[in-house]
Structure formats: structure tokens, C-alpha cells
Design a protein around this motif. Sequence first.
Motif, PDB file in Angstrom:
ATOM      1  N   ARG A   1       0.844  -1.186   0.000  1.00  0.00           N
ATOM      2  CA  ARG A   1       0.000   0.000   0.000  1.00  0.00           C
ATOM      3  C   ARG A   1       0.884   1.242   0.000  1.00  0.00           C
ATOM      4  O   ARG A   1       2.074   1.174   0.308  1.00  0.00           O
ATOM      5  CB  ARG A   1      -0.928   0.002   1.228  1.00  0.00           C
ATOM      6  N   ASP A   2       0.286   2.377  -0.323  1.00  0.00           N
ATOM      7  CA  ASP A   2       1.036   3.632  -0.349  1.00  0.00           C
ATOM      8  C   ASP A   2       1.188   4.159   1.075  1.00  0.00           C
ATOM      9  O   ASP A   2       0.684   5.230   1.435  1.00  0.00           O
ATOM     10  CB  ASP A   2       0.330   4.648  -1.240  1.00  0.00           C
ATOM     11  N   ILE A   3       1.874   3.376   1.881  1.00  0.00           N
ATOM     12  CA  ILE A   3       2.104   3.723   3.293  1.00  0.00           C
ATOM     13  C   ILE A   3       3.590   3.618   3.565  1.00  0.00           C
ATOM     14  O   ILE A   3       4.208   2.572   3.336  1.00  0.00           O
ATOM     15  CB  ILE A   3       1.322   2.768   4.228  1.00  0.00           C
ATOM     16  N   ASN A   4       4.184   4.693   4.042  1.00  0.00           N
ATOM     17  CA  ASN A   4       5.616   4.683   4.353  1.00  0.00           C
ATOM     18  C   ASN A   4       5.856   3.970   5.673  1.00  0.00           C
ATOM     19  O   ASN A   4       5.047   4.045   6.604  1.00  0.00           O
ATOM     20  CB  ASN A   4       6.149   6.118   4.437  1.00  0.00           C
ATOM     21  N   ILE A   5       6.991   3.292   5.760  1.00  0.00           N
ATOM     22  CA  ILE A   5       7.333   2.504   6.942  1.00  0.00           C
ATOM     23  C   ILE A   5       8.533   3.147   7.624  1.00  0.00           C
ATOM     24  O   ILE A   5       9.531   3.480   6.972  1.00  0.00           O
ATOM     25  CB  ILE A   5       7.654   1.053   6.561  1.00  0.00           C
ATOM     26  N   LEU A   6       8.440   3.304   8.939  1.00  0.00           N
ATOM     27  CA  LEU A   6       9.526   3.865   9.740  1.00  0.00           C
ATOM     28  C   LEU A   6      10.028   2.787  10.691  1.00  0.00           C
ATOM     29  O   LEU A   6       9.257   2.268  11.517  1.00  0.00           O
ATOM     30  CB  LEU A   6       9.036   5.084  10.528  1.00  0.00           C
ATOM     31  N   LEU A   7      11.308   2.427  10.576  1.00  0.00           N
ATOM     32  CA  LEU A   7      11.917   1.409  11.429  1.00  0.00           C
ATOM     33  C   LEU A   7      12.710   2.099  12.535  1.00  0.00           C
ATOM     34  O   LEU A   7      13.586   2.930  12.254  1.00  0.00           O
ATOM     35  CB  LEU A   7      12.829   0.499  10.613  1.00  0.00           C
ATOM     36  N   LEU A   8      12.410   1.745  13.778  1.00  0.00           N
ATOM     37  CA  LEU A   8      13.075   2.328  14.936  1.00  0.00           C
ATOM     38  C   LEU A   8      13.861   1.253  15.661  1.00  0.00           C
ATOM     39  O   LEU A   8      13.579   0.068  15.541  1.00  0.00           O
ATOM     40  CB  LEU A   8      12.041   2.950  15.881  1.00  0.00           C
ATOM     41  N   GLY A   9      14.854   1.669  16.425  1.00  0.00           N
ATOM     42  CA  GLY A   9      15.629   0.700  17.194  1.00  0.00           C
ATOM     43  C   GLY A   9      17.086   1.075  17.291  1.00  0.00           C
ATOM     44  O   GLY A   9      17.575   1.925  16.545  1.00  0.00           O
ATOM     45  N   GLU A  10      17.778   0.429  18.222  1.00  0.00           N
ATOM     46  CA  GLU A  10      19.182   0.707  18.442  1.00  0.00           C
ATOM     47  C   GLU A  10      20.019   0.312  17.220  1.00  0.00           C
ATOM     48  O   GLU A  10      19.586  -0.467  16.374  1.00  0.00           O
ATOM     49  CB  GLU A  10      19.684  -0.058  19.673  1.00  0.00           C
ATOM     50  N   THR A  11      21.228   0.843  17.183  1.00  0.00           N
ATOM     51  CA  THR A  11      22.158   0.481  16.119  1.00  0.00           C
ATOM     52  C   THR A  11      22.476  -1.006  16.187  1.00  0.00           C
ATOM     53  O   THR A  11      22.725  -1.552  17.261  1.00  0.00           O
ATOM     54  CB  THR A  11      23.449   1.300  16.260  1.00  0.00           C
ATOM     55  N   GLY A  12      22.462  -1.657  15.029  1.00  0.00           N
ATOM     56  CA  GLY A  12      22.821  -3.074  14.970  1.00  0.00           C
ATOM     57  C   GLY A  12      21.682  -4.037  15.153  1.00  0.00           C
ATOM     58  O   GLY A  12      21.901  -5.255  15.226  1.00  0.00           O
TER      59      GLY A  12
ATOM     60  N   ALA B   1      24.165 -14.996  28.158  1.00  0.00           N
ATOM     61  CA  ALA B   1      24.194 -14.056  29.282  1.00  0.00           C
ATOM     62  C   ALA B   1      24.717 -12.679  28.894  1.00  0.00           C
ATOM     63  O   ALA B   1      24.496 -11.710  29.609  1.00  0.00           O
ATOM     64  CB  ALA B   1      25.049 -14.643  30.412  1.00  0.00           C
ATOM     65  N   HIS B   2      25.419 -12.602  27.775  1.00  0.00           N
ATOM     66  CA  HIS B   2      26.022 -11.329  27.381  1.00  0.00           C
ATOM     67  C   HIS B   2      24.938 -10.303  27.056  1.00  0.00           C
ATOM     68  O   HIS B   2      23.861 -10.630  26.565  1.00  0.00           O
ATOM     69  CB  HIS B   2      26.927 -11.550  26.165  1.00  0.00           C
ATOM     70  N   ASP B   3      25.250  -9.020  27.325  1.00  0.00           N
ATOM     71  CA  ASP B   3      24.274  -7.944  27.152  1.00  0.00           C
ATOM     72  C   ASP B   3      24.113  -7.503  25.699  1.00  0.00           C
ATOM     73  O   ASP B   3      23.126  -6.879  25.339  1.00  0.00           O
ATOM     74  CB  ASP B   3      24.708  -6.743  28.005  1.00  0.00           C
ATOM     75  N   TRP B   4      25.092  -7.769  24.859  1.00  0.00           N
ATOM     76  CA  TRP B   4      25.078  -7.451  23.431  1.00  0.00           C
ATOM     77  C   TRP B   4      24.724  -5.999  23.137  1.00  0.00           C
ATOM     78  O   TRP B   4      23.716  -5.713  22.481  1.00  0.00           O
ATOM     79  CB  TRP B   4      24.110  -8.383  22.669  1.00  0.00           C
ATOM     80  N   PRO B   5      25.556  -5.067  23.597  1.00  0.00           N
ATOM     81  CA  PRO B   5      25.275  -3.646  23.278  1.00  0.00           C
ATOM     82  C   PRO B   5      25.334  -3.345  21.794  1.00  0.00           C
ATOM     83  O   PRO B   5      24.701  -2.407  21.318  1.00  0.00           O
ATOM     84  CB  PRO B   5      26.370  -2.890  24.045  1.00  0.00           C
ATOM     85  N   GLY B   6      26.105  -4.176  21.036  1.00  0.00           N
ATOM     86  CA  GLY B   6      26.166  -3.984  19.591  1.00  0.00           C
ATOM     87  C   GLY B   6      25.123  -4.764  18.831  1.00  0.00           C
ATOM     88  O   GLY B   6      25.104  -4.752  17.592  1.00  0.00           O
ATOM     89  N   ASN B   7      24.247  -5.487  19.578  1.00  0.00           N
ATOM     90  CA  ASN B   7      23.120  -6.210  19.005  1.00  0.00           C
ATOM     91  C   ASN B   7      23.545  -7.249  17.963  1.00  0.00           C
ATOM     92  O   ASN B   7      24.591  -7.879  18.130  1.00  0.00           O
ATOM     93  CB  ASN B   7      22.098  -5.214  18.439  1.00  0.00           C
ATOM     94  N   LEU B   8      22.757  -7.434  16.909  1.00  0.00           N
ATOM     95  CA  LEU B   8      23.025  -8.505  15.946  1.00  0.00           C
ATOM     96  C   LEU B   8      24.366  -8.335  15.254  1.00  0.00           C
ATOM     97  O   LEU B   8      25.033  -9.319  14.923  1.00  0.00           O
ATOM     98  CB  LEU B   8      21.908  -8.551  14.906  1.00  0.00           C
ATOM     99  N   ARG B   9      24.776  -7.088  15.016  1.00  0.00           N
ATOM    100  CA  ARG B   9      26.070  -6.859  14.368  1.00  0.00           C
ATOM    101  C   ARG B   9      27.205  -7.375  15.248  1.00  0.00           C
ATOM    102  O   ARG B   9      28.141  -8.016  14.773  1.00  0.00           O
ATOM    103  CB  ARG B   9      26.243  -5.371  14.080  1.00  0.00           C
ATOM    104  N   GLU B  10      27.123  -7.120  16.543  1.00  0.00           N
ATOM    105  CA  GLU B  10      28.153  -7.618  17.458  1.00  0.00           C
ATOM    106  C   GLU B  10      28.121  -9.138  17.527  1.00  0.00           C
ATOM    107  O   GLU B  10      29.166  -9.802  17.555  1.00  0.00           O
ATOM    108  CB  GLU B  10      27.945  -7.021  18.850  1.00  0.00           C
ATOM    109  N   LEU B  11      26.921  -9.719  17.560  1.00  0.00           N
ATOM    110  CA  LEU B  11      26.802 -11.176  17.622  1.00  0.00           C
ATOM    111  C   LEU B  11      27.428 -11.821  16.386  1.00  0.00           C
ATOM    112  O   LEU B  11      28.178 -12.801  16.502  1.00  0.00           O
ATOM    113  CB  LEU B  11      25.326 -11.573  17.731  1.00  0.00           C
ATOM    114  N   ARG B  12      27.142 -11.291  15.210  1.00  0.00           N
ATOM    115  CA  ARG B  12      27.687 -11.884  13.987  1.00  0.00           C
ATOM    116  C   ARG B  12      29.213 -11.798  13.979  1.00  0.00           C
ATOM    117  O   ARG B  12      29.899 -12.768  13.612  1.00  0.00           O
ATOM    118  CB  ARG B  12      27.104 -11.199  12.758  1.00  0.00           C
ATOM    119  N   ASN B  13      29.770 -10.654  14.359  1.00  0.00           N
ATOM    120  CA  ASN B  13      31.230 -10.517  14.388  1.00  0.00           C
ATOM    121  C   ASN B  13      31.858 -11.460  15.413  1.00  0.00           C
ATOM    122  O   ASN B  13      32.934 -12.032  15.181  1.00  0.00           O
ATOM    123  CB  ASN B  13      31.612  -9.070  14.707  1.00  0.00           C
ATOM    124  N   THR B  14      31.193 -11.622  16.553  1.00  0.00           N
ATOM    125  CA  THR B  14      31.706 -12.535  17.581  1.00  0.00           C
ATOM    126  C   THR B  14      31.711 -13.979  17.081  1.00  0.00           C
ATOM    127  O   THR B  14      32.696 -14.706  17.259  1.00  0.00           O
ATOM    128  CB  THR B  14      30.855 -12.414  18.856  1.00  0.00           C
TER     129      THR B  14
END
Length: 693
Positions: free
Chosen positions: A409-420, A595-608
Amino acid sequence: MTHAATAGPASLDRRTLSPEGLVTAGPQPRPIARPEQRPEPRGAANLRETYVPREAYIEAAWQRCRDLYHLDPDHPPPGEHIGGAALKLLREERGLFERVGRVEMHRLLGQINHQVTQSAAAARYVLMLADASGAILDAFTDNANTDSARTANMAPGFLWNERHAGVNGPGTCLHDRRARVVHREDHYFTRNSRMTCSAAPIWGANGTLLGVLDASSLDCDDSRAAQVPTIALVSMSARIIEQMHFTHSYRDCLILRFHERPELVGLPYDSLLAIDEHGTIRAVDSTVPAQLGKADHTALLGRSVAELFDITTDRLFEHAEAEPFAIWPIAHGADRHGFASIWPAKQARPRARTSLPGSTAHSSNGKSSVAARNIAKPHRPAFPSLANFAGTDPVMADNVWRAERVMNRDINILLLGETGTGKDSFARAIHRASERHAQPFIAMSCAAIPEQLIESELFGYEAGAFTGARTGGMRGKALAAHGGTLFLDEIGDMPLSIQARLLRLLEEKEIVPLGSSTPIPVDIRVISATHRDLEALVASNDFRMDLFYRLNGVALTMPPLRARTDRAALIEQICREEASSDITIAPDAQRDLLAHDWPGNLRELRNTMRTAIAFAEGGIIERAHLPRLHSQAAPPPTPPAAIAAIPPDERAHIVETLEQHHWRIAASAAALGISRNTLYRKMHRYGLMADGT
């Protein structure tokens, strides 16, 4: 040679030097004039020229002409000319070089003529393109100067190396392999003493010298210092010719363009590598070795791009297929970072994704390349489907459900969330699942491009819209996304000055490129993303309220990794994607990962996981393979609302943050919750940048 430039009286510049550098009584056919005896230049009756010592490279060139070539300043040899069939053959052999050079010379002549019209002193310029031997392939000038140029032997076929033309711009530039200005009496032959040459070398791939580009004023009254704008224009045009020659020479390769600063990627300042269908480097331009800390090109050719940059060959080809021309960060060397863009091959060959049993791919030196090993891996889906993003996490499942109901549909989508948190990947999945999946997906990071370039990158520009604009103009990201999806990442960092034009694009579905007055209709669906609190930015007047509501058709918040209920499944999924064979995770390592807090989120997990897999030689990831998790987990990130709030004294707050992080821009920007470009803009605004920065 016979030259049109009139011979002026000799000066102290025309004394000869002994090998020890002392003035000698060598051949001096004309009397030496003292500085006060020099004739005054036209239009400067009340000013007298003062003696200025010649540049060291001019003195060295004079010594070569006298001691090596045995030339007489007042009696030059006849002009050496290549003509007829020999000239035709020469120009055919240099065909690509001449063709791309001719295109740029037309543009350069216009720029120089415009520069001359802004100057009080009249000048007659001739442009020459010569090959590495000094043979002129092309010469351009205005119609009024054509006869003078031919009389001066500035025509195709004449040799302008030092052996035949003495000290001169093209010849001395070719000898020194550096940009050179040869000003008036710097010329060895006295008949050229009113001429000024500005010449720059033109380099081909892999350290090959193609030739030289020169702009010569036949009758120059300006000072040497006044030639700085001309040599700058010539050097820039030489670089443009280099890049055009490189990209045309390797049309069957991907062209990786990179630079330390994102705003310079895609412009004449960046560096170019040609990469074949196996991910192997076939060619580099003259700037690459220094950028990568190598002595020359020989240390780079035949190597996999994955050996030099922190990117796999699969990911590189994903960039080429899904987001060509987009600019993204890339690391290389021990701890060096920059920005890159991948330009698709114009004559692409199909890329092999698998190898036959028992076969081994080899690089040009006969050794198995890293790229070949990557190709032999079991093929995994390069792009996960939208449904795969749901997993078992209820928040992500709800995001997928909402996205599926609005994506067509002609509806714009806005994605919010932390980096990564995967906003970029989720946006691509929405596009691939939508009815627009066969059309372009064009991504643009509002934080990676400086304010002065965002407008031209997004809306494009016409040819000649501004100095440094590409020949033929550029269509821009919005027009490139016509029929498909435009993804605006880090929309919270878009400057206010551009937001009004973006609002018009969203409301009227049309753009007006820079330098044009004609609107162009576009059909695009817009997905935007940010880690910032847009409502707080609206409250602080840093973001337009009307644009916020136009972008916020439906807002989807990507949960941080620490809050997701499917962390174990995500760890297993990423492990399968990154490993080339079956691999397991030891129980204690699995506990640390969960148990890790993952401040870098998915990007940090993939690099790890990528690092752990590299260390897990026995096929089992142990706790010792997770060095990043041994330290105390990082504190939770600052909530977006707190990040966006502007302190009462912003300048003092920025200075305090910079000092806490020893003025490291990346670390300071992260602490402030803004992009590096935004931090640079604020530092400029508050006078915190050092002079010349």
C-alpha cells in the motif's frame, strides 16, 4: 621546433650551473640582464618584477638539457614530428587513452576559459594530451589560437619530451612523473620565455604511466603563484581521465571505490580496485598501494579482496547485486577504516557459485585463492525472507505481521531501534516480499554523507551544475529507485535544509535535480530508519513535524538483542550462516553467549561468531574462543530520548565528551548518540575544528 612565443631578454634565471651547483660561465649567447633591467609586464607599469630563485626541479631539468642532451638555449633543434601512417597507428594503439582524454579536455578547456574571463590578464591557452614518450595525441584551443598553436608545434605528432623541446611542462612532468609548472623563463629555449605550462601525469592501472595532460599559456604575464588554479584544474582533469580509463579498461569487473571520508567516495578523490567474478583483485589504480600501506601494486594483484578488507566475497557480491553505488563503512589493515562503494560490472561474466567435486580454483599465481574456497562453500540464502525474521520472538512476529499488511500500500514505513538491530536487513526483506521485488532497492545513509552532498546524492544533478560534477550529471538515489523502494537509513541525521525537499518528494512524487527547473515524476515506496527519538528531535526543532508524520505511516520498533526471546535460535542461525561446515557450541560458551548484554546487538553477535568460528579448529566453539565476552558486559545503551535531548550548553557538553574520549571522533559520536558527520558539523559550528581540518 618553431615556436610562436616571443623571446624575452635573459635574466639571472638563465645562468648555467656546474654539477656542484655553482654559477659558471657556460654558454650565454645573450647578455644577462639585472632584475631592474627586466621589462615591466603589460598592465603593471608601476610594478617591477623581482628575482625569484627557480624551483629545484627546474634547475635539475636545465642540467639535463645542457649536460645530457647538449641543447643550446638559443638554437633549438628542428621539431621532431611523427606523421602519416605512423601517427595514425600511434593514435590507434592509444585509442582508449585518447578517447577518454578528449572528452575531459573539452570540459577542461571550458573551465580554463571561464577562469581566464574572471582574470584581468588575457591569456591564450592550448591543451595537449601526450603519451608516455611525449608524443602529442591531441591538442585543443580556441579557433582564434589555432594558427599560433600549430606554429608553436602544439599539434598531434610533435614530440614534447625534454630531449626535443628542452625544459617544458609535458616533458619535465614525464621525466619527474609529478605535476609540474614551467613558468616563462623556466623554459630552456629562449623563444618560449613568455610561455607558461601546467602539466600533470596520467597513470593507468598497476603502475603504468599513460602520459601527460598539459595546459600552456602562449603569452603569460602572470606570476608563478598565479598558476596555482590552473595546475589544480589540470591535476583534477588528469585524475578524471585516470578513473575513466580504469573503469573502461575493466568493464568485466566489479569496481570497488573507497576513501577514508564517505563524502569523497564516487568522486575523483577516491581509490579504485577491479575485482573479477571470483573476488580476486585484477587491477588497482595509482592511489591504492599508499591507501593500503603497500609499496606498490605487485603486493595486491591476484589476492582475494577478503584478504585486504574486512568483507567476505559473498558479502561483496551481495552489495553489488542489492545496493550498487551505495556507500558503506569498511575496514582494512590492522585498525584502519574507510568507506566503500561497489560499481557493477558493465560486461559481467556469470559468477561461479559452486565447484565440481575434486576440482580446485586457482589464482593467477597457481595457488588456491581465498575466493575459491569461499565459492566452494555450501550455498546459503544470501537474503532471508521476511517470514524468517519473525522467529519465535513475539515483538518481531508482530513487526512482520504489520509489515506484510502495509508493504503493498502507499504507506511509508519507519523502522526504529538501536544500532545493529537489523533495520537495514529488515527493510530489504520487506522489499523482497512486496510487489516491487523485481524493481530496484536503493539504500542511502543520511549519516554517512556530509550535508553539502546529501541533496545531490538524493535528487541528482544536471551536467555542469557545480564544480566537480560528473560529466553527464547524475540521476540521484530517488530516481534510481523509480518503480521500487528507497531506503533512507539514519533519517534522524538528515539536515533541516534538505528535509523540505524530501517532504515535497513524498507528497508530490517528483524531484527537481540540481541545476534543472524541470520536475521529474518518480514512483517509489519509502522505508526510513533511525536509532534516534524523532519525536524529541521534532520538539527541539531539529526535525520537521510534517516530515515526521509523512514518514511515520507505520512505525516498527526492532527490539535489541538482549530483549529478544529467541537469542539461542539466532546464535545457531548465524553460526550456520558463517561456518563452512558443521560446528557446535560448547555448553559453557553457550551460557556466556546467552548471558552477554550485546550492546552492539546482531552486528556484534555476527562478528563474535565469525571470530569464534575462525578459532574453532576442532569444530567446537569453546569459551576461550569468545574473548570479547570475558570482560564485564557493557552498560545498557542510553535510551533514545535521553540521547536526543540537547544539553543547555551543547558546546560545553561536546567538549567534555571529546576530552573524555581523547578527541577520538568515532568514540565521542557514539557517546553523544549522534553520527560522526553530525559531530563534525557541530564542531565546525562551535569553532572546535583545528585550522585546515
